[in-house]
Design a protein around this motif. Structure first.
Motif: not given
Length: 250
Positions: A8-37
């Motif tokens: 799943a794609d994670l880390g897709e917030g920016f500053g004070i804006w959040e997008l998705g529940d990264d921590l909850a998804l990390l309990d489900v997936i086996t690989s995390a596609n982390v946004a690089c800025g």
């Protein structure tokens, strides 16, 4: 026994804006596609996601993009190959450096959005991405669509095919453009059934009703859609019930 990775794609917030529940998804997936800025994410978010992934034993991947924060990396861009290679290197090195401070490392690379779609058909842009990965660490796999142009220009790199449980497919095996209605499948039952079929049978039903062969090692569930966490949990449970082993590919 079928074996599949769930990413799943994670880390897709920016500053004070959040997008998705990264921590909850990390309990489900086996690989995390982390946004690089470049399409989303910032250094603090990258560090938090990497730390949480390491804590949970989830494999970290660099989700690289065109430099398009305003468009979330989903706008087609014309970037010269040398510039694109440098920008992929920049993103990859940044995330890997942060991951290593948290006791992990980047284990694979996945293009995002418009870049993902572009490299599936454009050998020049695909080669620019492959050149960046090769220059940084030729052992890193590239995650992309089956039949992508990346396969043609990999030149020794490992290319891993993935499928999308919640995206509509064309009869040729490509993804229906997000500009088209029905490009994203929202019905939970349909998504779960598609995920199991992809993992077990290696097929998907395209928008015209035809059956398309889709042999993939990784299955993507999007983290930025409504109800993403519950949907990901349902997909994981259904895969396990179908006898599919869940293991990261990298």
């Amino acid at each position: 026994m079928a074996v599949i990775d769930v990413n799943a794609d994670l880390g897709e917030g920016f500053g004070i804006w959040e997008l998705g529940d990264d921590l909850a998804l990390l309990d489900v997936i086996t690989s995390a596609n982390v946004a690089c800025g470049f399409h989303a994410g910032d250094p603090l978010i990258m560090r938090r996601v990497c730390a949480a992934a390491v804590e949970r034993g989830v494999t970290i991947g660099a989700q690289v993009s065109y430099r398009d924060l305003a468009g979330f990396g989903r706008r087609e861009m014309d970037v010269a190959a040398p510039e694109l290679t440098a920008e992929i290197l920049y993103q990859l090195a940044a995330l890997d450096g942060i991951a290593r401070t948290e006791g992990g490392r980047v284990a694979y690379v996945k293009p995002h959005g418009a870049l993902y779609n572009r490299v599936s058909r454009d050998a020049g842009q695909a080669r620019a991405v492959a050149d960046a990965v090769r220059a940084y660490d030729a052992s890193l796999p590239l995650l992309t669509l089956p039949g992508s142009a990346v396969h043609e220009v990999a030149d020794g790199l490992t290319v891993v095919a993935e499928c999308f449980a919640d995206r509509a497919y064309t009869p040729s095996g490509g993804l229906v453009s997000r500009r088209e209605p029905g490009a994203v499948v929202h019905d939970e039952k349909a998504v779960v059934e598609r995920a199991v079929r992809m993992a077990v049978d290696g097929t998907v039903v395209a928008v015209d009703g035809s059956e398309v062969a889709l042999k993939a090692r990784s299955l993507c569930v999007h983290g930025d859609t409504p109800g993403a966490v519950a949907l990901a949990r349902s997909v994981r449970a259904a895969l396990s019930e179908a006898g599919v082993a869940l293991e990261p590919f990298a």
